[in-house]
Design a protein around this motif. Structure first.
Motif, mmCIF file in Angstrom:
data_model
loop_
_atom_site.group_PDB
_atom_site.id
_atom_site.type_symbol
_atom_site.label_atom_id
_atom_site.label_comp_id
_atom_site.label_asym_id
_atom_site.label_seq_id
_atom_site.Cartn_x
_atom_site.Cartn_y
_atom_site.Cartn_z
ATOM 1 N N HIS A 94 -5.866 8.724 7.342
ATOM 2 C CA HIS A 94 -6.188 7.708 7.815
ATOM 3 C C HIS A 94 -5.680 6.326 7.242
ATOM 4 O O HIS A 94 -5.351 5.008 8.210
ATOM 5 N N GLU A 95 -5.118 6.348 5.829
ATOM 6 C CA GLU A 95 -4.688 5.658 5.656
ATOM 7 C C GLU A 95 -3.342 4.966 6.547
ATOM 8 O O GLU A 95 -2.905 3.896 6.612
ATOM 9 N N ALA A 96 -2.280 6.082 6.498
ATOM 10 C CA ALA A 96 -1.014 5.869 7.298
ATOM 11 C C ALA A 96 -1.672 5.368 8.677
ATOM 12 O O ALA A 96 -0.895 4.085 8.696
ATOM 13 N N LEU A 120 -6.894 11.168 -3.040
ATOM 14 C CA LEU A 120 -6.879 11.306 -2.221
ATOM 15 C C LEU A 120 -6.945 12.071 -0.847
ATOM 16 O O LEU A 120 -5.940 12.695 -1.107
ATOM 17 N N GLN A 169 -3.935 3.453 9.938
ATOM 18 C CA GLN A 169 -4.099 1.908 10.015
ATOM 19 C C GLN A 169 -2.736 0.834 10.140
ATOM 20 O O GLN A 169 -3.547 -0.020 10.335
ATOM 21 N N LEU A 170 -2.127 1.192 8.399
ATOM 22 C CA LEU A 170 -1.094 0.529 8.494
ATOM 23 C C LEU A 170 -0.408 0.821 9.895
ATOM 24 O O LEU A 170 -0.019 -0.408 9.704
ATOM 25 N N ASN A 204 -1.563 7.882 -3.180
ATOM 26 C CA ASN A 204 -2.794 8.284 -4.703
ATOM 27 C C ASN A 204 -3.681 10.273 -4.175
ATOM 28 O O ASN A 204 -3.279 10.457 -3.558
ATOM 29 N N HIS A 258 -2.750 3.995 -3.596
ATOM 30 C CA HIS A 258 -3.203 3.712 -1.619
ATOM 31 C C HIS A 258 -2.810 4.633 -0.766
ATOM 32 O O HIS A 258 -3.488 5.738 -0.927
ATOM 33 N N LEU A 259 -1.150 4.998 -0.203
ATOM 34 C CA LEU A 259 -1.428 5.882 -0.044
ATOM 35 C C LEU A 259 -0.507 7.120 -0.675
ATOM 36 O O LEU A 259 -1.364 8.457 0.240
ATOM 37 N N GLU A 295 1.143 -1.039 -0.016
ATOM 38 C CA GLU A 295 0.212 -0.322 -0.633
ATOM 39 C C GLU A 295 1.012 1.586 -0.173
ATOM 40 O O GLU A 295 0.144 2.466 -0.505
ATOM 41 N N ALA A 307 -8.176 11.647 4.630
ATOM 42 C CA ALA A 307 -8.188 10.630 4.486
ATOM 43 C C ALA A 307 -7.048 9.184 3.696
ATOM 44 O O ALA A 307 -6.185 8.557 4.438
ATOM 45 N N ARG A 308 -5.408 9.489 3.487
ATOM 46 C CA ARG A 308 -4.594 9.617 3.448
ATOM 47 C C ARG A 308 -3.504 9.673 4.810
ATOM 48 O O ARG A 308 -2.939 8.695 5.020
#
Length: 143
Positions: A42-44, A35, A46-47, A32, A29-30, A24, A39-40
């Motif tokens: 939140h992606e970081a 986004l 979550q990872l 993108n 994903h991260l 990701e 949202a990025r």
């Protein structure tokens, strides 16, 4: 069964704590650009959270300190992913990349397939789990 559970937790941790973050860390994903920055973030988050929980689960099961908790922590990573996938139509989520492609095996998204397999193995581990007997108990029983 203890060793089986330890191996399953470790495999799950490798997938959720290392493989998925590596997969990701790219423009789908991260990084993108489509986004929103929020949202990025939140992606970081979550990872990093999944990686930290995975590392904790591996420690807890191999140290023998809380093996059942290790299995449950691993389930708390894989099962919510499956729930998010199942509910994706309600919030506009998708496993398709922005170009409409996906990694699929036997017509099923690879991420969903892996999460189903890992969740099943973790649930089996939890159902069959029996704590390892300490060495002192084994020696005392043998005498």
């Amino acid at each position: 069964m203890y060793r089986f559970a330890a191996i399953v937790v470790t495999l799950s941790a490798l997938i959720s704590g290392i493989v998925i973050p590596v997969l990701e860390l790219n423009e789908t994903h991260l990084f993108n650009p489509d986004l929103p920055a929020h949202a990025r973030l939140h992606e970081a988050w979550q990872l990093m959270t999944n990686s930290a929980l995975s590392a904790l689960a591996v420690f807890l099961i191999w140290s023998g300190r809380a093996p059942r908790l290790a299995i449950i922590l691993s389930l708390l990573i894989s099962v919510p992913f499956l729930l998010a996938f199942a509910a994706s139509a309600t919030y506009g989520g998708s496993m398709l990349h922005s170009d409409g492609t996906q990694l699929a095996v036997w017509g099923m998204n690879l991420g969903v397939l892996v999460a189903l397999i890992m969740s099943s193995l973790l649930l089996l581990s939890l159902a069959l789990f029996r704590p390892a007997e300490p060495e002192t108990q084994n020696q005392a029983t043998a005498q």
